[in-house]
Motif scaffolding. Structure first.
Motif, PDB file in Angstrom:
ATOM      1  N   TYR A 130       0.811  -1.224   0.000  1.00 61.03           N
ATOM      2  CA  TYR A 130       0.000   0.000   0.000  1.00 61.03           C
ATOM      3  C   TYR A 130       0.842   1.270   0.000  1.00 61.03           C
ATOM      4  O   TYR A 130       0.311   2.367  -0.232  1.00 61.03           O
ATOM      5  CB  TYR A 130      -0.979   0.001   1.180  1.00 61.03           C
TER       6      TYR A 130
ATOM      7  N   ASP B 259      -7.430  -1.530  -2.972  1.00 64.86           N
ATOM      8  CA  ASP B 259      -6.996  -0.858  -1.752  1.00 64.86           C
ATOM      9  C   ASP B 259      -7.192   0.648  -1.903  1.00 64.86           C
ATOM     10  O   ASP B 259      -6.462   1.311  -2.644  1.00 64.86           O
ATOM     11  CB  ASP B 259      -5.524  -1.181  -1.482  1.00 64.86           C
TER      12      ASP B 259
ATOM     13  N   ARG C  74      -7.533   2.666   0.971  1.00 67.07           N
ATOM     14  CA  ARG C  74      -7.410   3.190   2.344  1.00 67.07           C
ATOM     15  C   ARG C  74      -6.755   4.571   2.391  1.00 67.07           C
ATOM     16  O   ARG C  74      -6.930   5.304   3.366  1.00 67.07           O
ATOM     17  CB  ARG C  74      -6.630   2.205   3.217  1.00 67.07           C
TER      18      ARG C  74
ATOM     19  N   ILE D 220     -10.594  -0.422   3.010  1.00 66.43           N
ATOM     20  CA  ILE D 220     -10.961   0.965   3.278  1.00 66.43           C
ATOM     21  C   ILE D 220     -10.279   1.422   4.559  1.00 66.43           C
ATOM     22  O   ILE D 220      -9.751   0.610   5.323  1.00 66.43           O
ATOM     23  CB  ILE D 220     -12.492   1.137   3.386  1.00 66.43           C
ATOM     24  N   GLY D 221     -10.306   2.731   4.812  1.00 73.69           N
ATOM     25  CA  GLY D 221      -9.641   3.216   6.010  1.00 73.69           C
ATOM     26  C   GLY D 221     -10.003   4.646   6.341  1.00 73.69           C
ATOM     27  O   GLY D 221     -10.908   5.251   5.752  1.00 73.69           O
TER      28      GLY D 221
ATOM     29  N   THR E  59     -10.286   7.275   3.546  1.00 72.04           N
ATOM     30  CA  THR E  59     -11.250   7.051   2.467  1.00 72.04           C
ATOM     31  C   THR E  59     -12.344   8.099   2.588  1.00 72.04           C
ATOM     32  O   THR E  59     -13.149   8.073   3.516  1.00 72.04           O
ATOM     33  CB  THR E  59     -11.830   5.625   2.555  1.00 72.04           C
TER      34      THR E  59
ATOM     35  N   GLY F  17     -10.779  -3.482   6.903  1.00 70.92           N
ATOM     36  CA  GLY F  17      -9.955  -2.379   7.401  1.00 70.92           C
ATOM     37  C   GLY F  17     -10.621  -1.568   8.477  1.00 70.92           C
ATOM     38  O   GLY F  17     -11.115  -2.104   9.472  1.00 70.92           O
ATOM     39  N   GLU F  18     -10.668  -0.242   8.284  1.00 71.96           N
ATOM     40  CA  GLU F  18     -11.244   0.699   9.238  1.00 71.96           C
ATOM     41  C   GLU F  18     -12.449   1.401   8.611  1.00 71.96           C
ATOM     42  O   GLU F  18     -12.566   1.446   7.383  1.00 71.96           O
ATOM     43  CB  GLU F  18     -10.215   1.765   9.628  1.00 71.96           C
TER      44      GLU F  18
ATOM     45  N   THR G 229     -14.654   4.367   7.037  1.00 73.92           N
ATOM     46  CA  THR G 229     -14.269   5.484   6.177  1.00 73.92           C
ATOM     47  C   THR G 229     -14.345   6.813   6.941  1.00 73.92           C
ATOM     48  O   THR G 229     -14.904   6.885   8.033  1.00 73.92           O
ATOM     49  CB  THR G 229     -15.178   5.553   4.944  1.00 73.92           C
TER      50      THR G 229
END
Length: 558
Positions: free
Chosen positions: A241, A297, A299, A332-333, A336, A357-358, A360
């Motif tokens: 990433y 990806d 993120r 996502i993160g 985003t 992931g986390e 948005t």
């Protein structure tokens, strides 16, 4: 935004790039009256042209904040006025609605450090070479104030949609001494700030000298190492990433996993290859090679132009090889945001994507696309959003798009180039993983297996992968749906289940009491309303429970 581009998404990132190259202006001298006139102008403009922004706050609350600042301005230093205006604009809680403090009309300083909030705390992810010993240290306190208290005091200055936005974009406010002072973190205004740090098991103090604000070498929130700047991560290898960050997007085939990995970090065309051509190449590669999974990806993706999302979404939909459960994973993160929020909303609606992931950084439905409102005296700009983006029905709106598989990252994982989100995306989906828990519970209920719902829900509650799924709220919503359709037995089953899973929730007991009241059993209703009051004696739930108890008493007298 120009008039012939009415729907082009302006993001925080683009705004920053537009203005960050401007040199800091020499500090102008403004009178209290000039500041007050600007404040009134802002207030009147909001009421006249942007009243729709009163969605998360009210006009009354906004006006109360304006009046408080208006009265305080004569006693405030310039930087305190700046922060005051910043908080007024931030109170709308939309990330695109922000005061242009970075333009430097009122100068401010920044500590030459880059902070990042990991699962185990806030760390100095990057530092100027002058503070080499502090690199990779955990931030415990600022001027003796514990970091937890600092975060609470600084929260109102961040124009945040949700807590992910605060982690991604709000963390940098902690490096501005003027903002720290205005929010009472610093007792006296100083550009020399004392940090309490911890590194290698040793606690120590480091004084940081802030410099006039400038654009530090940062990319997607993290420092870019160079001659003067140091990075905490082991630079001998690079996780996917963070590879090829000179490109907006790139893809790589991982043969051992039969997976194509795409990192896409802005919704903009790369000068090398436009988005449609890039994704045509990606899907062509997938069709012609031994590919079993696509990982997208996003993120790091802070948005751009959401009109460029179409080739991505339609490409996934058309690719039957990938658009299957467990074959298309989206990371996502916390960054985003904006046009990328539109992208993940569409992928969530129209494809079989599994999100990892986390949460948005943006609400699912949100106000974007801002217009500058230039204050007449200071010439500061307040960027106020005007376009409502509703990708989902209003009842599906949420603070963020939450991942179905939750992963975080500790500082040690970052330092050693581990990537829990990618590992989860590449792993095979276990047979016991449920991508949509409420659909699963509904199927159990309708197929006569209701007795399995409680143990299955209890299992998922213990699984950190589901940490962002609000089981209590979803069961509560389902219970009220049953009540509204007069299915009271089913509603009682769900509300009872919720109190068993969440026995300390006042709201769960309040809902169960309401169901019994609707069924005409005032004895049970009173018992459970009283339980709700005991669990939350001073909260809103207790207020509602007391009101209902009074109604029950009045009804029984008739």
């Amino acid at each position: 935004m120009t008039k012939n581009q009415p729907f082009f998404r302006q993001t925080m990132l683009l705004i920053g790039l537009l203005f960050i190259s401007m040199s800091i202006q020499a500090q102008a001298t403004f009178t209290s009256e000039q500041y007050r006139e600007d404040l009134r102008f802002l207030q009147q403009t909001v009421h006249k042209n942007f009243p729709f922004l009163f969605k998360k706050t009210t006009a009354e609350a906004f006006d109360a904040k304006v009046e408080a600042l208006y009265e305080a301005i004569p006693r405030m230093a310039d930087h305190e006025v700046l922060v005051g205006f910043n908080k007024i604009v931030a109170s709308f809680e939309y990330g695109h609605t922000v005061l242009g403090y970075w333009e430097g009309v009122i100068p401010y300083h920044e500590m030459p450090i880059v902070l990042y909030q990991y699962d185990d705390g806030i760390f100095l992810q990057g530092v100027h070479k002058s503070y080499k010993e502090a690199l990779g240290a955990k931030l415990l306190a600022i001027e003796g104030m514990p970091i937890e208290e600092v975060l609470k005091l600084m929260r109102p200055v961040v124009p945040a949609e949700n807590e992910s936005f605060v982690k991604a974009y709000g963390i940098h406010y902690l490096t501005f001494p003027e903002f720290l002072h205005a929010q009472k973190v610093l007792k006296t205004m100083s550009t020399s700030v004392l940090l309490t740090l911890e590194k290698d098991g040793r606690q120590f103090e480091q004084r940081i000298e802030a410099v006039p604000f400038e654009r530090f070498p940062r990319q997607y929130g993290m420092v870019v190492p160079g001659e003067d700047w140091l990075e905490a991560r082991d630079l001998s290898t690079t996780p996917l990433y963070l590879k090829n960050l000179d490109k907006i997007y790139y893809y790589e085939y991982l043969p051992e996993h039969k997976t194509v990995y795409v990192r896409h970090s802005q919704i903009m065309d790369d000068s090398i290859q436009a988005i449609p051509e890039f994704y045509a190449e990606v899907f062509d590669f997938i069709d012609k090679n031994e590919v079993e999974k696509l990982i997208l990806d996003v993120r790091l993706n802070g948005g751009g132009n959401n009109y460029k999302n179409k080739p991505i979404v339609t490409g996934v939909i058309a690719n039957k090889k990938i658009n299957q459960p467990g074959k298309f994973m989206v990371i996502i993160g916390r960054r985003t945001f904006s046009a990328c929020q539109n992208l993940v909303n569409e992928l969530h609606t129209y494809t079989n994507a599994i999100f990892i992931g986390e949460p948005t950084a943006e609400n699912i439905n949100f106000y974007g696309d801002n217009s500058p409102v230039t204050l007449p005296n200071t010439k500061m700009n307040a960027y106020l959003s005007f376009a409502w983006w509703q990708d989902k029905p209003q009842w599906e709106n949420r603070p963020a798009l939450d991942p179905q598989i939750a992963t975080g990252m500790t500082f040690e994982q970052y330092r050693t180039n581990q990537d829990p989100a990618l590992e989860a995306a590449m792993a095979s989906m276990g047979s016991d993983f449920i991508t949509n828990p409420m659909n699963y519970f509904t199927q159990l209920f309708t197929s006569g297996k209701a007795e399995l719902i409680k143990p299955e829900a209890a299992r998922m509650l213990k699984d950190p992968s589901y940490k962002f799924f609000d089981f209590e709220a979803e069961f509560n919503k389902a219970g009220y749906a049953m009540m509204s359709s007069k299915q009271f037995d089913e509603a009682l089953f769900i509300f009872n289940l919720n109190t068993e899973l969440f026995p300390d929730s006042a709201n769960a007991w309040d809902s169960l009491a309401e169901a019994w009241w609707k069924l005409g059993d005032s004895t049970k209703a009173k018992e459970f309303y009283q339980k709700a009051i005991e669990l939350d004696p001073e909260g809103e739930t207790a207020v509602h429970a007391r009101e209902m108890l009074q109604k029950i008493v009045e009804a029984t007298k008739q």
